[in-house]
Motif scaffolding. Sequence first.
Motif, short mmCIF file in Angstrom:
data_model
loop_
_atom_site.label_atom_id
_atom_site.label_comp_id
_atom_site.label_asym_id
_atom_site.label_seq_id
_atom_site.Cartn_x
_atom_site.Cartn_y
_atom_site.Cartn_z
N GLU A 106 4.99 9.25 3.15
CA GLU A 106 4.10 10.02 3.42
C GLU A 106 2.45 9.74 2.60
N MET A 107 2.95 9.37 1.11
CA MET A 107 2.20 8.81 0.00
C MET A 107 2.27 7.62 -0.08
N LEU A 108 2.39 6.99 0.53
CA LEU A 108 2.51 4.93 1.05
C LEU A 108 1.20 5.54 2.28
N ALA A 109 1.12 5.95 2.84
CA ALA A 109 0.07 6.36 4.13
C ALA A 109 -0.97 6.43 3.58
N HIS A 110 -0.82 7.46 2.39
CA HIS A 110 -2.23 8.29 2.16
C HIS A 110 -3.23 6.81 1.39
N VAL A 111 -1.62 5.56 0.35
CA VAL A 111 -2.20 5.34 -0.72
C VAL A 111 -2.69 3.85 0.24
N LEU A 112 -2.75 3.78 1.08
CA LEU A 112 -3.82 2.57 2.31
C LEU A 112 -4.97 3.07 2.37
N THR A 113 -4.56 4.00 3.24
CA THR A 113 -6.08 4.66 3.78
C THR A 113 -6.73 4.85 2.36
#
Length: 145
Positions: A36-43
Amino acid sequence: MENRVRNRNDNVDEGLAGNERLEEAIAALQMEPSEEMLAHVLTVVRQRMREGGQFIVAVDPKAADAGLSIQAVKTDDGRMWWSVFTSFDEELKGSGSVMSTFMSGIGQILKTAGEVEGISGIIINPWNRTLMLDKNLINIILGAK
């Protein structure tokens, strides 16, 4: 394109303004590694790219005869990564010497890194608040996957 420093005290170039959001997202990912945090960073990377954000890109001074060559870092597994920075402060942390750099649009450097043979991706802020984006993650950010 002309680079301008807004204020001597904050030393932030217009293309870098907003990258602190990316630094904060990377720090949060380091504290709480999860999908979830990785997805946030990519966003956040994608948002900065769409806003016209820029990275500071390190140049390899040893390759001056060959023209502009982006500095690559070799990781323990033998893979090569381009070094980019979110701010001048991040560029200066941990570096043993003065580096030659230029600024590039986030989208352009991601697209180029995704296409260059022998490069595994980019390392954002290799000294602190580090994030490694391999070609798979780059393609996700660019919307290719």
